[in-house]
Write a protein that holds these residues in place. Structure first.
Motif, short mmCIF file in Angstrom:
data_model
loop_
_atom_site.label_atom_id
_atom_site.label_comp_id
_atom_site.label_asym_id
_atom_site.label_seq_id
_atom_site.Cartn_x
_atom_site.Cartn_y
_atom_site.Cartn_z
N ALA A 25 -14.39 29.31 2.09
CA ALA A 25 -13.93 30.14 0.98
C ALA A 25 -12.47 29.84 0.64
O ALA A 25 -12.13 29.62 -0.52
N ASN A 44 -22.15 33.74 -2.49
CA ASN A 44 -23.30 34.65 -2.52
C ASN A 44 -24.45 34.05 -3.32
O ASN A 44 -25.62 34.19 -2.94
N SER A 85 -16.31 34.03 -3.60
CA SER A 85 -17.34 34.82 -2.92
C SER A 85 -18.60 34.93 -3.77
O SER A 85 -19.71 34.91 -3.24
N SER A 92 -17.85 40.23 6.64
CA SER A 92 -16.99 39.62 5.62
C SER A 92 -15.74 38.96 6.18
O SER A 92 -15.32 37.91 5.71
N LYS A 145 -10.31 34.72 -4.12
CA LYS A 145 -11.40 34.78 -3.15
C LYS A 145 -12.63 35.50 -3.72
O LYS A 145 -13.76 35.16 -3.39
N GLN A 146 -12.42 36.48 -4.58
CA GLN A 146 -13.54 37.20 -5.19
C GLN A 146 -14.42 36.25 -6.00
O GLN A 146 -15.65 36.31 -5.92
N ARG A 178 -17.10 35.84 8.48
CA ARG A 178 -18.28 35.18 7.94
C ARG A 178 -18.19 33.68 8.14
O ARG A 178 -17.15 33.06 7.91
#
Length: 90
Positions: free
Chosen positions: A27, A46, A42, A60, A38-39, A63
């Protein structure tokens, strides 16, 4: 300006190509490579998990990601003097 789908594909391809080398840091490495937060990364991770391209382990903060095995194949051969490599690979 390139289409968003093209950039998404590049990000996901980068993740898939680098996850084995950096399973715990993929990430952050992807954030740095694409100058994204990072969002955003992510969401891509996902998507790859939902798409069954990656497996995620842990919560989280801890991970870890790994490539999902798509196919396993195994065949056993009896050892004999007439067994040769070209027979096995054909």
């Amino acid at each position: 300006m390139p289409a968003a789908g093209n950039r998404d594909d590049k990000i996901r391809q980068f993740i898939l190509q680098n996850v084995e080398a950096y399973p715990e840091d993929i990430a952050q490495i992807t954030c740095t490579e694409f100058s994204l937060d990072k969002q955003a990364i992510s969401q891509h991770l996902n998507h790859l998990v939902e798409d069954e391209s990656l497996i995620a382990h842990g919560n989280s903060k801890n991970r870890v990601y790994e490539l999902r095995t798509l196919l396993e194949w195994e065949k056993r051969y009896e050892l004999s003097l007439d067994l040769s490599e070209d027979v096995i690979w054909d």
